[in-house]
Design a protein around this motif. Sequence first.
Motif, PDB file in Angstrom:
ATOM      1  N   ILE A 349      54.083 -15.708 -19.638  1.00 40.99           N
ATOM      2  CA  ILE A 349      54.804 -14.546 -19.318  1.00 40.99           C
ATOM      3  C   ILE A 349      55.853 -14.062 -20.111  1.00 40.99           C
ATOM      4  N   THR A 350      56.708 -15.050 -20.413  1.00 41.16           N
ATOM      5  CA  THR A 350      57.647 -15.051 -21.443  1.00 41.16           C
ATOM      6  C   THR A 350      57.145 -14.141 -22.752  1.00 41.16           C
ATOM      7  N   HIS A 351      56.314 -14.798 -23.523  1.00 45.27           N
ATOM      8  CA  HIS A 351      55.715 -14.376 -24.557  1.00 45.27           C
ATOM      9  C   HIS A 351      54.940 -12.722 -24.448  1.00 45.27           C
ATOM     10  N   MET A 352      54.447 -12.533 -23.284  1.00 47.97           N
ATOM     11  CA  MET A 352      53.855 -11.285 -23.044  1.00 47.97           C
ATOM     12  C   MET A 352      54.916 -10.148 -22.497  1.00 47.97           C
ATOM     13  N   ASP A 353      56.044 -10.737 -21.785  1.00 49.81           N
ATOM     14  CA  ASP A 353      56.933  -9.918 -21.101  1.00 49.81           C
ATOM     15  C   ASP A 353      56.266  -9.434 -19.986  1.00 49.81           C
ATOM     16  N   ALA A 354      55.459 -10.220 -19.311  1.00 50.16           N
ATOM     17  CA  ALA A 354      54.489  -9.820 -18.197  1.00 50.16           C
ATOM     18  C   ALA A 354      55.273  -9.327 -16.995  1.00 50.16           C
ATOM     19  N   LYS A 355      54.675  -8.377 -16.205  1.00 46.80           N
ATOM     20  CA  LYS A 355      55.437  -8.023 -15.098  1.00 46.80           C
ATOM     21  C   LYS A 355      54.680  -8.300 -13.694  1.00 46.80           C
ATOM     22  N   ARG A 356      53.331  -8.604 -13.896  1.00 47.77           N
ATOM     23  CA  ARG A 356      52.393  -9.077 -12.992  1.00 47.77           C
ATOM     24  C   ARG A 356      51.705 -10.369 -12.912  1.00 47.77           C
ATOM     25  N   VAL A 357      51.409 -10.984 -12.000  1.00 49.37           N
ATOM     26  CA  VAL A 357      50.844 -12.266 -12.239  1.00 49.37           C
ATOM     27  C   VAL A 357      49.631 -12.447 -11.211  1.00 49.37           C
ATOM     28  N   VAL A 358      48.553 -12.972 -11.590  1.00 49.99           N
ATOM     29  CA  VAL A 358      47.391 -13.139 -10.555  1.00 49.99           C
ATOM     30  C   VAL A 358      47.125 -14.786 -10.665  1.00 49.99           C
ATOM     31  N   ILE A 359      47.016 -15.222  -9.223  1.00 52.37           N
ATOM     32  CA  ILE A 359      46.808 -16.756  -9.350  1.00 52.37           C
ATOM     33  C   ILE A 359      45.338 -16.541  -8.380  1.00 52.37           C
ATOM     34  N   ASP A 360      44.168 -16.779  -8.842  1.00 49.05           N
ATOM     35  CA  ASP A 360      43.046 -16.532  -8.324  1.00 49.05           C
ATOM     36  C   ASP A 360      42.135 -17.942  -8.679  1.00 49.05           C
ATOM     37  N   SER A 361      41.974 -18.805  -7.442  1.00 53.87           N
ATOM     38  CA  SER A 361      42.566 -18.423  -6.369  1.00 53.87           C
ATOM     39  C   SER A 361      43.162 -19.987  -5.959  1.00 53.87           C
ATOM     40  N   LEU A 362      43.907 -19.991  -4.738  1.00 51.29           N
ATOM     41  CA  LEU A 362      44.663 -21.230  -4.467  1.00 51.29           C
ATOM     42  C   LEU A 362      43.792 -22.223  -4.050  1.00 51.29           C
ATOM     43  N   SER A 363      42.576 -21.877  -3.667  1.00 50.37           N
ATOM     44  CA  SER A 363      41.681 -22.990  -3.373  1.00 50.37           C
ATOM     45  C   SER A 363      41.035 -23.581  -4.608  1.00 50.37           C
ATOM     46  N   GLY A 364      40.737 -22.917  -5.741  1.00 45.96           N
ATOM     47  CA  GLY A 364      40.714 -23.483  -7.040  1.00 45.96           C
ATOM     48  C   GLY A 364      41.694 -23.936  -7.677  1.00 45.96           C
ATOM     49  N   PHE A 365      43.075 -23.638  -7.451  1.00 37.82           N
ATOM     50  CA  PHE A 365      44.058 -23.981  -7.860  1.00 37.82           C
ATOM     51  C   PHE A 365      44.372 -25.665  -7.223  1.00 37.82           C
ATOM     52  N   GLU A 366      43.974 -25.890  -6.060  1.00 37.01           N
ATOM     53  CA  GLU A 366      44.158 -27.133  -5.682  1.00 37.01           C
ATOM     54  C   GLU A 366      43.192 -28.173  -5.953  1.00 37.01           C
ATOM     55  N   LEU A 367      42.139 -27.443  -5.908  1.00 39.23           N
ATOM     56  CA  LEU A 367      40.977 -28.485  -6.775  1.00 39.23           C
ATOM     57  C   LEU A 367      41.427 -28.855  -8.380  1.00 39.23           C
ATOM     58  N   ALA A 368      41.975 -27.828  -9.051  1.00 40.27           N
ATOM     59  CA  ALA A 368      42.232 -27.921 -10.562  1.00 40.27           C
ATOM     60  C   ALA A 368      43.418 -29.035 -10.437  1.00 40.27           C
ATOM     61  N   LEU A 369      44.390 -29.191  -9.614  1.00 44.28           N
ATOM     62  CA  LEU A 369      45.369 -30.367  -9.529  1.00 44.28           C
ATOM     63  C   LEU A 369      44.602 -31.598  -9.397  1.00 44.28           C
ATOM     64  N   ALA A 370      45.312 -32.717 -10.207  1.00 39.82           N
ATOM     65  CA  ALA A 370      44.897 -34.136 -10.236  1.00 39.82           C
ATOM     66  C   ALA A 370      45.042 -34.535  -8.575  1.00 39.82           C
ATOM     67  N   SER A 371      44.091 -35.361  -8.252  1.00 38.60           N
ATOM     68  CA  SER A 371      44.286 -35.825  -6.990  1.00 38.60           C
ATOM     69  C   SER A 371      45.702 -36.473  -6.493  1.00 38.60           C
ATOM     70  N   VAL A 372      46.306 -36.796  -7.375  1.00 40.25           N
ATOM     71  CA  VAL A 372      47.593 -37.496  -7.092  1.00 40.25           C
ATOM     72  C   VAL A 372      48.773 -36.229  -6.581  1.00 40.25           C
ATOM     73  N   PHE A 373      48.438 -35.025  -6.886  1.00 43.54           N
ATOM     74  CA  PHE A 373      49.319 -34.019  -6.725  1.00 43.54           C
ATOM     75  C   PHE A 373      48.862 -33.078  -5.382  1.00 43.54           C
ATOM     76  N   ARG A 374      47.643 -33.321  -5.112  1.00 43.94           N
ATOM     77  CA  ARG A 374      47.056 -32.532  -3.942  1.00 43.94           C
ATOM     78  C   ARG A 374      47.608 -32.769  -2.529  1.00 43.94           C
ATOM     79  N   GLU A 375      48.377 -34.247  -2.585  1.00 43.00           N
ATOM     80  CA  GLU A 375      49.203 -34.507  -1.332  1.00 43.00           C
ATOM     81  C   GLU A 375      50.499 -33.592  -1.080  1.00 43.00           C
ATOM     82  N   ASP A 376      50.800 -33.250  -2.451  1.00 40.77           N
ATOM     83  CA  ASP A 376      52.359 -32.433  -2.328  1.00 40.77           C
ATOM     84  C   ASP A 376      51.968 -30.934  -2.639  1.00 40.77           C
ATOM     85  N   PHE A 377      50.710 -30.523  -2.456  1.00 32.72           N
ATOM     86  CA  PHE A 377      50.394 -29.014  -2.788  1.00 32.72           C
ATOM     87  C   PHE A 377      51.190 -27.836  -2.099  1.00 32.72           C
ATOM     88  N   ARG A 378      51.487 -28.252  -0.719  1.00 30.59           N
ATOM     89  CA  ARG A 378      52.426 -27.170  -0.271  1.00 30.59           C
ATOM     90  C   ARG A 378      53.751 -27.053  -0.811  1.00 30.59           C
TER      91      ARG A 378
END
Length: 483
Positions: A349-378
């Motif tokens: 974001i800083t490098h590109m001076d971006a104004k818009r960010v997309v996270i696609d999707s929260l379901s995949g985001f949770e799966l991408a996290l190491a299992s040790v972090f999923r308990e603190d996902f919220r």
Amino acid sequence: MSNKVVIRRLPTGVPGLDDLLGGGLPEFSFNLLAGTPGSGKTTLAHQIMFSLAAPDRRALFFTVLGEPPLKMLRYQQQFPFFDVTKVNHSIKFVNLASDLLEGDFDRVLKRVADEVQNFSPSLVFVDSFRSVTQSAKAMNQGVSGLQYFVQQLGMQMTSWQATTFLIGEYLAPDSESSPVFTVADGIIWMSQLVHRDAMVRKIQVIKMRGQAQSPGVHTFRINTDGVEIFPRAVLKPGVAADIQIAGNVRLSLGVPILDEMMGGGLPAGYSLLVVGPSGSGKTVLATQFLAEGARIGEPGVIAAFEKSPNQLLSRQLDKLIESGAVGLVNTRTLDLSIDEILHELVAMITHMDAKRVVIDSLSGFELALASVFREDFREALYRMIAILTGMGVTVLMTAELEDQYSVLRFSTYGNAFLADAILMQRYVEIAGQFKRVMSVVKVRASMHSKDIRFFDIADDRIVIGEPLKHYQGILSGYPQSTR
């Protein structure tokens, strides 16, 4: 009237470590690098040493291992920070194993002092200090003899005009009563956590005299370049003070009718949650959001967690990335942490001076996290959204929900409160066919349409149709008042 002593801070050369330390290592400080076996202590020490060592700042590295230093260096040479031209010139390795086997601590202390006096180093490392303590126990030196040795070594190291490090293996920060913990100016703790099938490395600056270090436990990774630390991102007080979220400053989603439904577009700096079942068009809308930004000169960034290594993004999104209008955060690395993901997002974001960010999707985001972090996902998601919106960017998140028709939900994680605006996509059954419908659930501090409208996907674009109230026949199980 007295002048304060100015303590120079040395840059460590380890990405992220200077931020944790409060600006670098205090010169002439006495530091302890401690932690569990295999956590990366020696690699971190070498990375610091090779970064700082120079003809006018020489380094002395004592090893008390039972194996020769050449074996250890054989593996350290694989990292790019290892500069063989510095060895035996700016850097000298000394093996104390034979002195330690004699069981005479005074002899070891004298050897250390002699080497320091002869080489006049600015940096001194002793690895592994734990080997000394274990040797003392094996030789029945007793606690008093060991404590005396530790105190004398600590006093020697603090008296030198050098920045010094003791490297040792300990199971927990509070499990040892060694005097070295008391006399050390700085204590850096390293560990690796294994939870189910995931392994994550953590680092903590427990103590650093004379400067404000970054509190908490942080993630780090040992990659082909060495140690890289991802400081735990925290929105600092005052950072977002100048960011004004005004209802009259709005971003187009790239769908004119949808902009009207939201009261004139998405307010700048808001977080939008787009929820819906599989195939309902969430990613298509996210792509239009980024494409509209590119059209008006607003760069964007996407973290595409739904993308597998052998799967391409949409043609439109691929073109935006190839043109440089949209940056893609690599999410293929296994065992990611929230800090690592946020570090990559903020950097892009800083490098590109971006104004818009997309996270696609929260379901995949949770799966991408190491299992040790999923308990603190919220909690982790809350922190990430706060950081991103605090930077002034507008965030669009997608989340997949199973469409149960008669059950209305906005999030499988109870995270709807994180979003400033919620857009819901659903399926309805009319005349034996599934139809897509869309509605704006909320837009904070703004009027918005209450209509549920049909929409379709044509040529990879969202096309909004008529309101649902114009139709009488709807699927079985839908609330009676909408029939």
